[in-house]
Design a protein around this motif. Sequence first.
Motif, mmCIF file in Angstrom:
data_model
loop_
_atom_site.group_PDB
_atom_site.id
_atom_site.type_symbol
_atom_site.label_atom_id
_atom_site.label_comp_id
_atom_site.label_asym_id
_atom_site.label_seq_id
_atom_site.Cartn_x
_atom_site.Cartn_y
_atom_site.Cartn_z
ATOM 1 N N SER A 167 -7.938 7.320 -0.847
ATOM 2 C CA SER A 167 -8.641 6.036 -0.852
ATOM 3 C C SER A 167 -7.757 4.913 -0.313
ATOM 4 O O SER A 167 -8.223 4.052 0.445
ATOM 5 C CB SER A 167 -9.089 5.701 -2.280
ATOM 6 O OG SER A 167 -9.708 4.436 -2.327
ATOM 7 N N ILE A 168 -6.495 4.917 -0.685
ATOM 8 C CA ILE A 168 -5.563 3.888 -0.201
ATOM 9 C C ILE A 168 -5.431 3.970 1.315
ATOM 10 O O ILE A 168 -5.423 2.955 2.016
ATOM 11 C CB ILE A 168 -4.185 4.055 -0.874
ATOM 12 C CG1 ILE A 168 -4.283 3.718 -2.367
ATOM 13 C CG2 ILE A 168 -3.145 3.153 -0.207
ATOM 14 C CD1 ILE A 168 -3.051 4.100 -3.163
ATOM 15 N N LYS B 68 -8.562 2.545 2.988
ATOM 16 C CA LYS B 68 -8.587 1.079 2.964
ATOM 17 C C LYS B 68 -7.560 0.483 3.919
ATOM 18 O O LYS B 68 -7.763 -0.605 4.468
ATOM 19 C CB LYS B 68 -8.353 0.591 1.544
ATOM 20 C CG LYS B 68 -9.497 0.917 0.587
ATOM 21 C CD LYS B 68 -9.176 0.527 -0.842
ATOM 22 C CE LYS B 68 -10.323 0.918 -1.774
ATOM 23 N NZ LYS B 68 -10.017 0.634 -3.207
ATOM 24 N N ALA B 69 -6.466 1.205 4.129
ATOM 25 C CA ALA B 69 -5.416 0.708 5.019
ATOM 26 C C ALA B 69 -5.844 0.702 6.480
ATOM 27 O O ALA B 69 -5.196 0.084 7.321
ATOM 28 C CB ALA B 69 -4.151 1.551 4.858
ATOM 29 N N GLU C 218 -7.082 8.809 -5.237
ATOM 30 C CA GLU C 218 -6.529 7.470 -5.006
ATOM 31 C C GLU C 218 -5.655 7.457 -3.761
ATOM 32 O O GLU C 218 -5.673 6.487 -2.993
ATOM 33 C CB GLU C 218 -5.717 7.039 -6.234
ATOM 34 C CG GLU C 218 -5.131 5.643 -6.137
ATOM 35 C CD GLU C 218 -6.177 4.538 -6.037
ATOM 36 O OE1 GLU C 218 -5.823 3.426 -5.611
ATOM 37 O OE2 GLU C 218 -7.351 4.787 -6.377
ATOM 38 N N SER D 78 1.925 1.866 -3.460
ATOM 39 C CA SER D 78 0.824 2.434 -4.239
ATOM 40 C C SER D 78 0.658 3.918 -3.927
ATOM 41 O O SER D 78 0.388 4.730 -4.819
ATOM 42 C CB SER D 78 -0.480 1.691 -3.948
ATOM 43 O OG SER D 78 -0.392 0.339 -4.357
ATOM 44 N N LEU D 79 0.820 4.273 -2.651
ATOM 45 C CA LEU D 79 0.754 5.680 -2.268
ATOM 46 C C LEU D 79 1.853 6.485 -2.970
ATOM 47 O O LEU D 79 1.618 7.589 -3.462
ATOM 48 C CB LEU D 79 0.925 5.827 -0.755
ATOM 49 C CG LEU D 79 -0.310 5.703 0.144
ATOM 50 C CD1 LEU D 79 0.091 5.937 1.594
ATOM 51 C CD2 LEU D 79 -1.403 6.663 -0.264
ATOM 52 N N THR E 162 1.027 7.389 -6.465
ATOM 53 C CA THR E 162 0.122 8.532 -6.623
ATOM 54 C C THR E 162 0.886 9.849 -6.474
ATOM 55 O O THR E 162 0.559 10.835 -7.127
ATOM 56 C CB THR E 162 -1.031 8.496 -5.587
ATOM 57 O OG1 THR E 162 -0.513 8.665 -4.267
ATOM 58 C CG2 THR E 162 -1.813 7.187 -5.668
ATOM 59 N N GLU F 190 0.824 -1.206 0.000
ATOM 60 C CA GLU F 190 0.000 0.000 0.000
ATOM 61 C C GLU F 190 0.863 1.263 0.000
ATOM 62 O O GLU F 190 0.522 2.255 -0.649
ATOM 63 C CB GLU F 190 -0.939 -0.018 1.211
ATOM 64 C CG GLU F 190 -2.063 -1.038 1.062
ATOM 65 C CD GLU F 190 -2.841 -1.267 2.349
ATOM 66 O OE1 GLU F 190 -4.044 -1.584 2.274
ATOM 67 O OE2 GLU F 190 -2.238 -1.132 3.444
#
Length: 243
Positions: A136-137, A140-141, A133, A113-114, A117, A110
């Motif tokens: 959003s990450i 979800k984390a 995004e 992914s951050l 972005t 994650e």
Amino acid sequence: MKNRRMFWHIVEKIEAQIDAGRYPPGSRLPPERELAENFDVSRPTIREAIIALEVRGRVEVKVSSGVYVLDNQPQQSEVQRISAFELTQARALVEGEAAALAALSITDEELNSLNDTLVAMENDDEPEKADREFHSIIAKATRNNALVLSIQHYWKLRESQPQIISSYKSVCSSSSHDRLEEHRRIFTALQARDSQTARAAMHGHFNRLINALFEASEAKALEEIKKKSSETRDRYSITHLVG
């Protein structure tokens, strides 16, 4: 207790049928006797269920007419009353805690992914999409679905309400560098698994946004005052009368 459980059971069944569209808003529920037969319960149980539905705002009982289904969805006018300031304050409160919680459970995947972005924001590659995004990450984390849904709802408001869209556009387009740096500070705190710093970084991000919204609002109000003053001056000026 058995009767009480039964009547709540009927309430849940009728609500499910309403939500499924079997009884749309404005329609009338079947007569009491028919409902009792359909659910295989006594008529007093149906009466208790109807009372509960009325208290919940799902139906309206009209004397000598019947029981009618209400539209209990939020009216558009209620949503429109939410200002960009209110939305931003709510996001600050909720997403600040989300960042603090995410710092305790975020994975390396994650975090990668951050970082992606952040790269997208820096390269001006659909920055608004990358911004959403990013948040959003983090949501979800947290591993908390209630927080995920709340934050998703805030984004829907941001992207669907004209007044909020306009307010955000006026400040986001002129502060892309600040926004990127703020997101980097949030990322660094999450990477360090530091809850307090992650919360503070998220609060700092939204605090700057709120201040920018106020500055834009004040500038707009001042421009309106100048415009109105100019129009008034022209209206009462005698130049065009004696010229």
